[in-house]
Design an enzyme around this catalytic site. Structure first.
Site, mmCIF file in Angstrom:
data_model
loop_
_atom_site.group_PDB
_atom_site.id
_atom_site.type_symbol
_atom_site.label_atom_id
_atom_site.label_comp_id
_atom_site.label_asym_id
_atom_site.label_seq_id
_atom_site.Cartn_x
_atom_site.Cartn_y
_atom_site.Cartn_z
ATOM 1 N N TYR A 123 -15.213 -10.523 1.393
ATOM 2 C CA TYR A 123 -16.100 -9.432 1.047
ATOM 3 C C TYR A 123 -17.301 -9.701 0.532
ATOM 4 O O TYR A 123 -18.214 -8.966 0.620
ATOM 5 C CB TYR A 123 -15.195 -8.627 0.353
ATOM 6 C CG TYR A 123 -14.057 -7.876 0.967
ATOM 7 C CD1 TYR A 123 -14.157 -6.878 1.772
ATOM 8 C CD2 TYR A 123 -12.851 -8.314 0.856
ATOM 9 C CE1 TYR A 123 -13.368 -6.011 2.660
ATOM 10 C CE2 TYR A 123 -11.593 -7.487 1.537
ATOM 11 C CZ TYR A 123 -11.967 -6.490 2.570
ATOM 12 O OH TYR A 123 -11.082 -5.911 2.955
ATOM 13 N N ASP A 170 -7.413 -1.924 -7.246
ATOM 14 C CA ASP A 170 -7.512 -2.521 -5.840
ATOM 15 C C ASP A 170 -7.959 -4.094 -6.124
ATOM 16 O O ASP A 170 -8.106 -4.305 -7.391
ATOM 17 C CB ASP A 170 -9.157 -1.914 -5.362
ATOM 18 C CG ASP A 170 -9.214 -2.323 -3.933
ATOM 19 O OD1 ASP A 170 -8.587 -1.720 -3.147
ATOM 20 O OD2 ASP A 170 -10.311 -3.061 -3.701
ATOM 21 N N ARG A 182 0.794 -1.269 -0.036
ATOM 22 C CA ARG A 182 -0.126 0.023 -0.080
ATOM 23 C C ARG A 182 0.844 1.226 -0.007
ATOM 24 O O ARG A 182 0.771 2.292 0.679
ATOM 25 C CB ARG A 182 -1.116 -0.070 1.398
ATOM 26 C CG ARG A 182 -1.854 -1.220 1.336
ATOM 27 C CD ARG A 182 -2.807 -1.347 0.248
ATOM 28 N NE ARG A 182 -3.926 -0.449 0.320
ATOM 29 C CZ ARG A 182 -5.055 -0.475 1.017
ATOM 30 N NH1 ARG A 182 -5.109 -1.721 1.598
ATOM 31 N NH2 ARG A 182 -5.856 0.330 1.183
ATOM 32 N N ARG A 218 -3.191 7.562 0.594
ATOM 33 C CA ARG A 218 -3.669 8.816 1.285
ATOM 34 C C ARG A 218 -2.776 9.231 2.236
ATOM 35 O O ARG A 218 -2.773 10.498 2.680
ATOM 36 C CB ARG A 218 -5.066 8.510 2.216
ATOM 37 C CG ARG A 218 -6.402 8.384 1.228
ATOM 38 C CD ARG A 218 -7.307 7.922 1.800
ATOM 39 N NE ARG A 218 -7.234 6.639 2.519
ATOM 40 C CZ ARG A 218 -8.041 6.066 2.944
ATOM 41 N NH1 ARG A 218 -9.241 6.574 3.445
ATOM 42 N NH2 ARG A 218 -7.600 4.779 3.564
ATOM 43 N N ARG A 265 -6.959 12.623 -5.653
ATOM 44 C CA ARG A 265 -8.145 12.306 -5.345
ATOM 45 C C ARG A 265 -9.291 13.210 -4.911
ATOM 46 O O ARG A 265 -10.474 13.121 -5.013
ATOM 47 C CB ARG A 265 -7.898 11.193 -3.928
ATOM 48 C CG ARG A 265 -7.655 9.966 -4.171
ATOM 49 C CD ARG A 265 -8.872 9.213 -4.667
ATOM 50 N NE ARG A 265 -9.743 8.715 -3.541
ATOM 51 C CZ ARG A 265 -10.916 9.076 -3.490
ATOM 52 N NH1 ARG A 265 -11.457 9.951 -4.315
ATOM 53 N NH2 ARG A 265 -11.691 8.454 -2.566
#
Ligand code: CP3
Length: 351
Positions: free
Chosen positions: A151, A76, A27, A31, A40
């Site tokens: 998920y 992703d 990752r 952010r 973003r």
């Protein structure tokens, strides 16, 4: 190959000698970077993925700002699921959320299969563009069947995976059908990324540590063997990751995969006592990145002291970078690992 190409990461993955320990961070694009936050503001997550120029820019950010030895494609694990027409949203601070979670085999029996060239041309364009632009290897990636299924069945993130595991125990035939479907999707997606120019691929099975080794062997290993056997034929480097899965390392060591990840719950000695012979990457606790720099560096030095003599070691975190991390901490850590490990290699040569 470009003469400036840095192949230290690929060499370490193949357990070949390296002049210093290569570094990348799971990752590593996200952010915690102000440039990413600015992009973003203008584009949604999937808009970034759909525009190869922007996707490539975001993918290159950590290489340019941190000096890491590999780039990981910005995307992703849900990208191929979404491309099959399944409704999934990435909710800020939560993760992937599904409007219609799987409740029975009928819920996925009629899903259309993934045709990467038709459904995800922008991913292949991003990979090709990055292949031209980068001077370090590009890691393509996909989610593993269990982690994707968690998920799809829970409807979103979960703490204990009760619904997922309940489905697995209660409907073993439907479970096998779901694992086969997702394994086929993951393999074709990764092969397409390799064909477009990714030199390595990582399979993210983040949450599979929730299973015992015996259940992993029964319910998961067949799908993983299929994926890694298929990847082996491509000649690209393959990596496997899960968090909290030290008890599964021995199973993984039998797979035709090049690199295994280990996290901070597993010590370097544990790798030796479990007889792990593959190249490995890990395992700094990402929470340490909030500590003072001297503590980050003394932990990194201790890790290198234990790991560097082992052929096939890649410096990484035990799990992903999170938004509160300061970019300067990762910059300094990368520099430290490069210098400290290079010094040790030089000392080895002169003694
Ligand atoms: O730099 C990189 O590592 C490449 C990009 C990448 C993302 N997700 C971007 C992303 C990678 C490799 C992933 C994999 C991923 N996605 C995993 C496996 C890795 C792991 O951490 O265990 C998982 C479980 C997911 C599912 C997912 N998607 C989560 C948990 C989240 C975060 C939710 C949040 O808001 O905290 C996402 C969204 C996501 N994927 C973001 C990024 C940069 C943040 C959302 C945003 O910018 O809008």
């Amino acid at each position: 190959m470009n003469l400036l190409f840095n192949d230290v990461f690929l060499k370490a993955c193949r357990k070949q000698p390296v002049p210093y320990t290569p570094v990348w961070y799971m990752r590593q694009a996200g952010r915690y970077q102000k440039e990413y936050r600015a992009i973003r503001k203008r584009y949604s997550f999937f808009e970034i993925c759909r525009h190869p120029e922007i996707c490539a820019q975001v993918t290159r950010l950590p290489v340019e700002k941190l000096g890491v030895d590999a780039a990981i494609l910005f995307s992703d694990i849900m990208t191929p699921i979404k491309a099959r027409g399944i409704d999934v949203k990435l909710v800020e601070g939560v993760g992937p959320v599904f409007s219609r979670p799987i409740r029975s085999g009928a819920d996925f029996a009629r899903w259309r299969s993934l045709d990467v060239a038709r459904d995800l041309p922008f991913v292949l364009d991003s990979v090709s563009l990055l292949h031209q632009q980068l001077e370090v290897p590009l890691i393509g990636f996909a989610g593993a069947p269990f982690t994707l299924a968690s998920y799809l069945i829970e409807g979103g993130p979960s703490r204990n995976y009760h619904k997922t595991k309940g489905f697995m125990y209660a409907h073993p035939e439907d479970w096998d059908a779901l694992m086969s479907d997702l394994a086929e999707m993951t393999l074709s997606y990764l092969i397409a990324q390799i064909s477009a120019g990714a030199q390595a691929v990582q399979v993210f099975d983040s949450w599979v540590g929730a299973l015992s080794a015996a259940d992993y062997q029964t319910f998961i290993a067949p799908a993983m063997k299929k994926i890694f056997s298929g990847l082996q034929e491509t000649g690209a480097v393959s990596l496997y990751f899960a968090a909290g899965a030290g008890h599964l390392l021995k199973e993984w060591n039998k797979f035709p995969v090049d690199v295994l990840s280990f996290d901070w719950r597993v010590s370097p000695e544990d790798l030796v006592t479990s007889g792990i012979t593959k190249a490995v990457q890990g395992n700094l606790d990402p929470s340490l990145l909030l500590a003072p720099q001297h503590l980050i560096e003394s932990r990194a030095a201790a890790l290198l002291d234990q790991m560097q003599s082992r052929p096939g070691y890649i410096f990484n975190l035990g799990h992903g970078v999170f938004p509160e991390v300061r970019e300067e901490a990762l910059q300094a850590l990368t520099r430290f690992v490069h210098h400290y490990s290079e010094q040790k290699e030089n000392d080895k040569e002169t003694t």
